[in-house]
Design a protein around this motif. Structure first.
Motif, PDB file in Angstrom:
ATOM      1  N   ASN A  80      21.029  13.492  -2.784  1.00 18.12           N
ATOM      2  CA  ASN A  80      22.138  13.817  -1.880  1.00 18.12           C
ATOM      3  C   ASN A  80      21.718  13.844  -0.419  1.00 18.12           C
ATOM      4  OD1 ASN A  80      24.104  14.083  -3.888  1.00 18.12           O
ATOM      5  ND2 ASN A  80      23.391  16.156  -4.362  1.00 18.12           N
ATOM      6  N   GLU A  81      20.531  13.338  -0.111  1.00 20.86           N
ATOM      7  CA  GLU A  81      19.988  13.374   1.249  1.00 20.86           C
ATOM      8  C   GLU A  81      19.955  11.973   1.860  1.00 20.86           C
ATOM      9  OE1 GLU A  81      18.682  16.164   2.869  1.00 20.86           O
ATOM     10  OE2 GLU A  81      19.351  17.432   1.197  1.00 20.86           O
ATOM     11  N   TYR A  82      20.165  11.890   3.177  1.00 18.83           N
ATOM     12  CA  TYR A  82      20.043  10.637   3.916  1.00 18.83           C
ATOM     13  C   TYR A  82      18.608  10.489   4.417  1.00 18.83           C
ATOM     14  CZ  TYR A  82      25.120  10.184   4.030  1.00 18.83           C
ATOM     15  OH  TYR A  82      26.439  10.037   3.682  1.00 18.83           O
ATOM     16  N   PHE A  83      18.082   9.267   4.333  1.00 22.93           N
ATOM     17  CA  PHE A  83      16.737   8.968   4.806  1.00 22.93           C
ATOM     18  C   PHE A  83      16.739   7.578   5.438  1.00 22.93           C
ATOM     19  CE2 PHE A  83      16.104  11.811   1.181  1.00 22.93           C
ATOM     20  CZ  PHE A  83      15.302  12.785   1.752  1.00 22.93           C
ATOM     21  N   ILE A  84      15.637   7.262   6.140  1.00 29.91           N
ATOM     22  CA  ILE A  84      15.407   5.896   6.595  1.00 29.91           C
ATOM     23  C   ILE A  84      14.075   5.418   6.035  1.00 29.91           C
ATOM     24  CG2 ILE A  84      16.839   6.022   8.671  1.00 29.91           C
ATOM     25  CD1 ILE A  84      14.281   6.286  10.318  1.00 29.91           C
ATOM     26  N   GLN A  85      13.956   4.109   5.927  1.00 28.60           N
ATOM     27  CA  GLN A  85      12.710   3.454   5.552  1.00 28.60           C
ATOM     28  C   GLN A  85      12.662   2.145   6.325  1.00 28.60           C
ATOM     29  OE1 GLN A  85      13.154   2.951   1.302  1.00 28.60           O
ATOM     30  NE2 GLN A  85      14.387   1.097   1.514  1.00 28.60           N
ATOM     31  N   ALA A  86      11.488   1.522   6.381  1.00 31.45           N
ATOM     32  CA  ALA A  86      11.365   0.319   7.211  1.00 31.45           C
ATOM     33  C   ALA A  86      10.406  -0.701   6.617  1.00 31.45           C
ATOM     34  CB  ALA A  86      10.897   0.707   8.614  1.00 31.45           C
ATOM     35  N   ARG A  87      10.600  -1.936   7.073  1.00 28.61           N
ATOM     36  CA  ARG A  87       9.699  -3.034   6.768  1.00 28.61           C
ATOM     37  C   ARG A  87       9.339  -3.727   8.076  1.00 28.61           C
ATOM     38  NH1 ARG A  87      13.464  -2.352   3.638  1.00 28.61           N
ATOM     39  NH2 ARG A  87      14.926  -3.794   4.563  1.00 28.61           N
ATOM     40  N   ILE A  88       8.054  -3.939   8.283  1.00 32.81           N
ATOM     41  CA  ILE A  88       7.559  -4.693   9.437  1.00 32.81           C
ATOM     42  C   ILE A  88       7.001  -5.999   8.899  1.00 32.81           C
ATOM     43  CG2 ILE A  88       5.892  -4.799  11.328  1.00 32.81           C
ATOM     44  CD1 ILE A  88       5.806  -1.728  11.260  1.00 32.81           C
ATOM     45  N   ASN A  89       7.489  -7.114   9.432  1.00 36.88           N
ATOM     46  CA  ASN A  89       6.985  -8.432   9.054  1.00 36.88           C
ATOM     47  C   ASN A  89       6.393  -9.086  10.295  1.00 36.88           C
ATOM     48  OD1 ASN A  89       8.050  -8.350   6.299  1.00 36.88           O
ATOM     49  ND2 ASN A  89      10.035  -8.460   7.307  1.00 36.88           N
ATOM     50  N   LEU A  90       5.075  -9.283  10.290  1.00 31.95           N
ATOM     51  CA  LEU A  90       4.412 -10.015  11.372  1.00 31.95           C
ATOM     52  C   LEU A  90       4.291 -11.461  10.925  1.00 31.95           C
ATOM     53  CD1 LEU A  90       2.888 -10.305  14.037  1.00 31.95           C
ATOM     54  CD2 LEU A  90       0.798  -9.605  12.796  1.00 31.95           C
ATOM     55  N   ILE A  91       4.867 -12.365  11.699  1.00 27.92           N
ATOM     56  CA  ILE A  91       4.880 -13.786  11.377  1.00 27.92           C
ATOM     57  C   ILE A  91       3.970 -14.506  12.361  1.00 27.92           C
ATOM     58  CG2 ILE A  91       6.353 -15.829  11.153  1.00 27.92           C
ATOM     59  CD1 ILE A  91       8.634 -13.531  10.751  1.00 27.92           C
ATOM     60  N   VAL A  92       2.853 -15.004  11.845  1.00 23.71           N
ATOM     61  CA  VAL A  92       1.855 -15.687  12.672  1.00 23.71           C
ATOM     62  C   VAL A  92       1.424 -16.982  11.962  1.00 23.71           C
ATOM     63  CG1 VAL A  92       0.947 -13.782  14.058  1.00 23.71           C
ATOM     64  CG2 VAL A  92       0.170 -14.035  11.723  1.00 23.71           C
ATOM     65  N   PRO A  93       2.246 -18.032  12.076  1.00 25.53           N
ATOM     66  CA  PRO A  93       1.962 -19.286  11.371  1.00 25.53           C
ATOM     67  C   PRO A  93       0.622 -19.887  11.767  1.00 25.53           C
ATOM     68  CG  PRO A  93       4.177 -19.286  12.288  1.00 25.53           C
ATOM     69  CD  PRO A  93       3.471 -18.093  12.854  1.00 25.53           C
TER      70      PRO A  93
END
Length: 151
Positions: free
Chosen positions: A101-114
């Motif tokens: 019943n709680e609100y949260f945040i989460q994240a994804r970091i994508n470093l793109i270095v071809p």
């Protein structure tokens, strides 16, 4: 840390370049932005049907973090004497969700270095994560996945 079991909204950003970005607001140097709460149908009693489309807090947080992390990538690469490809990018996604019943945040970091050696790219990503103030602020507070794309 609590886990999100249901994602309600996601703010996504893509930042290119690794030098500090310059952002200007109005002529007085202030930023005037109208925010939107995410339109989450069925999330508890909240509905935001009448709200105009403006950036959400999740998009703004992802954007600020992306700009900061991008600058940290540039610094980390210079410290490691690595020239980053012109198409280097950082994508950050910030989810707003429910865990019970709680609100949260989460994240994804994508470093793109071809074209960068994958081990070296991972080293740059982790060095930038250790340098970036947004990454430091979230460490241990929210779930964050750090991914590297070299292809």
């Amino acid at each position: 840390m609590s886990k999100i079991t249901k994602v309600l909204a996601t703010g996504k950003t893509r930042t290119t370049g690794t030098d500090a970005a310059v952002f200007s607001g109005n002529h007085e140097g202030q930023l005037d932005i109208h925010l939107t709460s995410p339109n989450i149908a069925g999330a508890r009693e909240h509905r935001f049907d009448a709200i105009e489309a403006h950036p959400t807090a999740e998009q703004l947080f992802a954007g600020a973090w992306s700009a900061c992390y991008s600058a940290a990538v540039g610094i980390s690469a210079k410290q490691l004497k690595v020239t980053l490809p012109a198409d280097t990018a950082v994508e950050i996604e910030v989810d707003l969700g429910l865990g019970g019943n709680e609100y949260f945040i989460q994240a994804r970091i994508n470093l793109i270095v071809p074209g960068i050696d994958p081990e070296l790219a991972i080293k740059i990503a982790h060095a930038a994560d250790a340098l970036c103030p947004y990454s430091k602020a979230t460490k241990g507070n929210i779930d964050v996945a750090l991914n590297v794309v070299t292809a």
